[in-house]
Motif scaffolding. Structure first.
Motif, PDB file in Angstrom:
ATOM      1  N   UNK A 191      33.366  41.132  26.769  1.00 63.23           N
ATOM      2  CA  UNK A 191      34.396  40.172  27.141  1.00 63.23           C
ATOM      3  C   UNK A 191      35.602  40.951  27.640  1.00 63.23           C
ATOM      4  N   UNK A 192      36.511  40.248  28.266  1.00 65.36           N
ATOM      5  CA  UNK A 192      37.737  40.877  28.737  1.00 65.36           C
ATOM      6  C   UNK A 192      38.909  40.247  28.013  1.00 65.36           C
ATOM      7  N   UNK A 193      39.701  41.098  27.418  1.00 72.12           N
ATOM      8  CA  UNK A 193      40.903  40.630  26.740  1.00 72.12           C
ATOM      9  C   UNK A 193      42.018  40.477  27.761  1.00 72.12           C
ATOM     10  N   UNK A 194      42.483  39.253  27.925  1.00 67.29           N
ATOM     11  CA  UNK A 194      43.622  38.975  28.803  1.00 67.29           C
ATOM     12  C   UNK A 194      44.887  39.367  28.035  1.00 67.29           C
ATOM     13  N   UNK A 195      45.502  40.475  28.412  1.00 66.60           N
ATOM     14  CA  UNK A 195      46.634  41.017  27.662  1.00 66.60           C
ATOM     15  C   UNK A 195      47.876  40.136  27.755  1.00 66.60           C
ATOM     16  N   UNK A 196      47.987  39.345  28.795  1.00 69.58           N
ATOM     17  CA  UNK A 196      49.165  38.487  28.946  1.00 69.58           C
ATOM     18  C   UNK A 196      49.053  37.238  28.073  1.00 69.58           C
ATOM     19  N   UNK A 197      47.842  36.732  27.932  1.00 68.99           N
ATOM     20  CA  UNK A 197      47.635  35.497  27.160  1.00 68.99           C
ATOM     21  C   UNK A 197      47.050  35.779  25.780  1.00 68.99           C
ATOM     22  N   UNK A 198      46.673  37.050  25.536  1.00 65.90           N
ATOM     23  CA  UNK A 198      46.092  37.469  24.262  1.00 65.90           C
ATOM     24  C   UNK A 198      44.874  36.611  23.887  1.00 65.90           C
ATOM     25  N   UNK A 199      43.972  36.480  24.838  1.00 63.07           N
ATOM     26  CA  UNK A 199      42.743  35.738  24.575  1.00 63.07           C
ATOM     27  C   UNK A 199      41.587  36.427  25.289  1.00 63.07           C
ATOM     28  N   UNK A 200      40.386  36.242  24.762  1.00 60.44           N
ATOM     29  CA  UNK A 200      39.200  36.848  25.335  1.00 60.44           C
ATOM     30  C   UNK A 200      38.505  35.871  26.279  1.00 60.44           C
ATOM     31  N   UNK A 201      38.055  36.393  27.408  1.00 60.44           N
ATOM     32  CA  UNK A 201      37.284  35.599  28.368  1.00 60.44           C
ATOM     33  C   UNK A 201      36.043  36.377  28.761  1.00 60.44           C
ATOM     34  N   UNK A 202      35.015  35.668  29.143  1.00 60.71           N
ATOM     35  CA  UNK A 202      33.793  36.316  29.614  1.00 60.71           C
ATOM     36  C   UNK A 202      33.980  36.742  31.069  1.00 60.71           C
ATOM     37  N   UNK A 203      33.195  37.740  31.542  1.00 62.86           N
ATOM     38  CA  UNK A 203      33.337  38.173  32.940  1.00 62.86           C
ATOM     39  C   UNK A 203      33.217  37.028  33.936  1.00 62.86           C
ATOM     40  N   UNK A 204      32.418  36.019  33.575  1.00 67.28           N
ATOM     41  CA  UNK A 204      32.231  34.893  34.484  1.00 67.28           C
ATOM     42  C   UNK A 204      33.513  34.074  34.661  1.00 67.28           C
ATOM     43  N   UNK A 205      34.436  34.212  33.699  1.00 68.14           N
ATOM     44  CA  UNK A 205      35.615  33.348  33.696  1.00 68.14           C
ATOM     45  C   UNK A 205      36.883  34.012  34.226  1.00 68.14           C
ATOM     46  N   UNK A 206      36.816  35.277  34.565  1.00 64.96           N
ATOM     47  CA  UNK A 206      38.019  35.938  35.060  1.00 64.96           C
ATOM     48  C   UNK A 206      38.250  35.577  36.530  1.00 64.96           C
ATOM     49  N   UNK A 207      39.431  35.871  37.015  1.00 65.60           N
ATOM     50  CA  UNK A 207      39.770  35.550  38.398  1.00 65.60           C
ATOM     51  C   UNK A 207      38.893  36.299  39.381  1.00 65.60           C
ATOM     52  N   UNK A 208      38.740  35.729  40.557  1.00 65.84           N
ATOM     53  CA  UNK A 208      37.834  36.293  41.557  1.00 65.84           C
ATOM     54  C   UNK A 208      38.263  37.690  41.978  1.00 65.84           C
ATOM     55  N   UNK A 209      39.564  37.957  42.017  1.00 64.81           N
ATOM     56  CA  UNK A 209      40.035  39.279  42.426  1.00 64.81           C
ATOM     57  C   UNK A 209      39.596  40.366  41.468  1.00 64.81           C
ATOM     58  N   UNK A 210      39.761  40.128  40.157  1.00 66.74           N
ATOM     59  CA  UNK A 210      39.365  41.122  39.155  1.00 66.74           C
ATOM     60  C   UNK A 210      37.857  41.305  39.172  1.00 66.74           C
ATOM     61  N   UNK A 211      37.105  40.207  39.288  1.00 68.92           N
ATOM     62  CA  UNK A 211      35.644  40.321  39.293  1.00 68.92           C
ATOM     63  C   UNK A 211      35.151  41.093  40.513  1.00 68.92           C
ATOM     64  N   UNK A 212      35.840  40.955  41.650  1.00 71.38           N
ATOM     65  CA  UNK A 212      35.453  41.710  42.843  1.00 71.38           C
ATOM     66  C   UNK A 212      35.850  43.179  42.729  1.00 71.38           C
ATOM     67  N   UNK A 213      36.907  43.461  41.985  1.00 71.92           N
ATOM     68  CA  UNK A 213      37.383  44.835  41.851  1.00 71.92           C
ATOM     69  C   UNK A 213      36.570  45.637  40.834  1.00 71.92           C
ATOM     70  N   UNK A 214      35.997  44.975  39.824  1.00 79.73           N
ATOM     71  CA  UNK A 214      35.312  45.687  38.748  1.00 79.73           C
ATOM     72  C   UNK A 214      34.190  46.603  39.248  1.00 79.73           C
ATOM     73  N   UNK A 215      33.297  46.179  40.148  1.00 76.36           N
ATOM     74  CA  UNK A 215      32.274  47.114  40.640  1.00 76.36           C
ATOM     75  C   UNK A 215      32.856  48.329  41.343  1.00 76.36           C
ATOM     76  N   UNK A 216      33.969  48.148  42.043  1.00 74.54           N
ATOM     77  CA  UNK A 216      34.631  49.272  42.711  1.00 74.54           C
ATOM     78  C   UNK A 216      35.139  50.261  41.673  1.00 74.54           C
ATOM     79  N   UNK A 217      35.773  49.748  40.637  1.00 76.20           N
ATOM     80  CA  UNK A 217      36.319  50.582  39.574  1.00 76.20           C
ATOM     81  C   UNK A 217      35.204  51.319  38.833  1.00 76.20           C
ATOM     82  N   UNK A 218      34.139  50.621  38.492  1.00 73.24           N
ATOM     83  CA  UNK A 218      33.045  51.233  37.729  1.00 73.24           C
ATOM     84  C   UNK A 218      32.331  52.286  38.568  1.00 73.24           C
TER      85      UNK A 218
END
Length: 563
Positions: A404-431
């Motif tokens: 899961x991904x911890x949203x540091x601003x809202x202090x809540x956990x979300x699954x990869x499917x639920x994060x914003x499209x920008x972060x989900x598109x960036x994750x493969x680049x980062x990895x």
């Protein structure tokens, strides 16, 4: 590895001719970080696809490729007829790749044993240790030419060339029709057409040891580089698109060379021929194998990445084609150790890195079916039985992992499917950038769906992943392992790279940064006008400014909007 040696094979240039929309030869110089700019349909992706095709030829002998094992169905080649420029079957596709590697990457091949020679007694000759043991870096090139064979109605590998230090070593050609060699039945249609006996690797004190080795054995016109036909020899097996283990002369041709020689002379001549074969295999087949290993170490991240499904299960068997959709990155993340996740989180969370506002958390758990007997044991047991119950749980219920991904601003956990499209598109680049198994990361539109600030900070990720361990301020051993080839439209990405060059010169870099020099960056503008492609490498000064003439219209929209 010796001090100063390279840890990875580094591609330094790609030359393409008659491939898709590129007709005349186009050469693209590569650096640790290479950017491909240009308008839509200018040919940027064609350059990347040429590398895909080269891998298909080297790895699978697939000259008529309809797709790429590196990108799966994501990339539709359509076969040779679709790949050759203008669909003109009278043209030949030519692709050349230049690359640097350390001597430790060098390949040694035994000669092909002829009748009368015991294969176990053949001496394996290492031309590197015998003649170049002081060299720390080899600069090879390997080139293929693929043509249409009208007789068989299929493409064939019509020429293979190799070179060292930008000077050709040898050519192997495939004849379009049987060639008659005096005294030899035309059993081979491949010929060692040319050997550069004057190349520095063969010469010591002005004399060519390779030429002296076969003087009096091979035809004089061949030794002089004037042969119209060459020597019947092959790098391929049957069918002709499968690579052999080494260069092999036609046995009938060798038998002809042995005629009218005494038994002692024949044995000596055969050993010389075998040694000649072994040396040339190292310098023709060797570069092909080194290049293939480099291409196999590539990760291709396509321009549209998939988000893992809600109940995503990673592939335990590596599949390089999944990088194209980004799913291989999530496979890597699900199976990664905590050290990799910690480094990923540094980039995601720390403000001076990406500062994306997220952290990855890995939760390990076990699921127990509601009908399992463990529930009755829990109801009836006392504290003394807890240890045995835990052993039962560990035995009968496999451990599972959930990311899961911890949203540091809202202090809540979300699954990869639920994060914003920008972060989900960036994750493969980062990895891909952090994966130490990736030697070359080829990424289309790394900036996709992320805001300008993140685009700028991605540039720092690329710099540290490409150069970190090569710099005096290296952040750690995890960096400096990846070469980047980026097809992009991002002005923000470029501006951050230029800024880091200026700060490297001025000595004003952040403490955590390794810096960037102009020679570490290759900015290429690809243009297509009047039916012709052109590639211009844009020069950058040490103060991070444009140097020389940049093409008209390069980011002209910015100037038009500001003034």
């Amino acid at each position: 590895m010796l001090e100063g040696e390279m840890a990875f094979t580094t591609i330094t240039a790609i030359t393409i001719e008659n491939f898709k929309t590129i007709s005349k030869p186009v050469r693209i110089e590569l650096a640790p970080i290479t950017l491909l700019f240009g308008s839509n349909s200018a040919g940027k992706s064609t350059i990347i696809q040429a590398l895909h095709y080269m891998r298909e030829v080297l790895e699978h002998g697939n000259l008529d490729a309809d797709n790429s094992s590196w990108a799966g169905e994501y990339l539709d080649f359509g076969g040779f007829k679709s790949l050759v420029n203008g669909h003109d079957l009278n043209k030949s596709i030519r692709i050349r790749v230049d690359f640097l590697c350390a001597p430790t990457f060098f390949k040694v091949y035994p000669a092909f044993p002829f009748p009368g020679i015991d294969g176990d007694q053949i001496e394996v000759c290492d031309i590197r240790t015998e003649y170049w043991d002081s060299w720390l870096t080899f600069c090879y090139f390997f080139e293929i030419e693929v043509s249409w064979n009208f007789k068989s109605s299929s493409p064939c590998l019509s020429r293979v060339s190799s070179g060292l230090f930008d000077e050709k070593i040898a050519d192997i050609v495939r004849a379009s029709s049987p060639v008659h060699v005096e005294g030899v039945q035309p059993s081979f249609d491949e010929f060692l057409k040319y050997v550069n006996f004057d190349h520095e690797v063969f010469c010591s004190c002005g004399d060519s040891f390779l030429q002296e080795l076969v003087a009096g054995l091979l035809p004089d016109d061949f030794l002089a580089g004037k042969s119209d036909v060459g020597i019947p020899a092959s790098l391929c097996c049957s069918p002709p698109t499968l690579w052999a283990d080494n260069l092999a002369f036609d046995p009938e041709f060798v038998e002809k060379l042995m005629r009218d020689r005494s038994e002692v002379e024949q044995a000596d001549a055969l050993r010389k021929i075998l040694k000649f074969e072994s040396y040339l295999s190292q310098l023709i087949k060797g570069p092909a194998d080194i290049l293939l290993e480099a291409l196999q170490g590539m990760a291709y991240v396509g321009p549209i990445r998939k988000t893992p499904e809600r109940h995503f299960a990673p592939r335990k068997t590596s599949d390089p084609a999944r990088w194209a959709t980004g799913l291989a990155a999530w496979d890597k993340l699900f199976l990664a150790d905590q050290e990799f996740i910690d480094e990923l989180n540094r980039w995601l969370a720390e403000p001076e890195r990406l500062g994306a506002g997220y952290k990855v958390e890995a939760r390990r758990f076990r699921e127990i079916d509601s009908s399992h007997e463990i529930w009755s044991l829990l109801d009836s047991s006392g504290e003394a039985d807890l240890a045995s119950i835990m052993k039962t749980i560990q035995k009968d219920t496999p451990e599972k992992k959930e990311l899961s991904l911890l949203d540091l601003r809202r202090n809540c956990n979300v699954l990869p499917h639920d994060i914003g499209i920008g972060i989900s598109q960036m994750m493969p680049v980062l990895i891909a950038a952090l994966d130490k198994k990736v030697g070359v990361a080829v990424i289309e539109q790394p900036e996709l769906h992320i805001h300008p600030g993140l685009q700028c900070r991605l540039a720092d990720l690329f710099i540290l992943s490409a150069l970190g361990s090569a710099c005096s301020q290296s952040p750690g051993p995890d960096y400096g392992h990846t070469q980047f080839l980026l097809e992009t439209h991002s002005e923000h990405l470029l501006l951050r790279l230029l800024r880091r060059i200026r700060e490297t010169t001025d000595g004003t870099l952040p403490d955590w940064h390794c810096g960037l020099k102009p020679e570490n960056l290759s900015i290429n503008f690809i243009d297509f006008q009047n039916g012709k492609h052109s590639v211009r490498r844009l020069q950058v000064s040490e103060d991070g400014d444009s140097s020389g003439n940049w093409p008209e219209g390069f980011f002209e929209e910015r100037a038009e909007e500001l003034f």
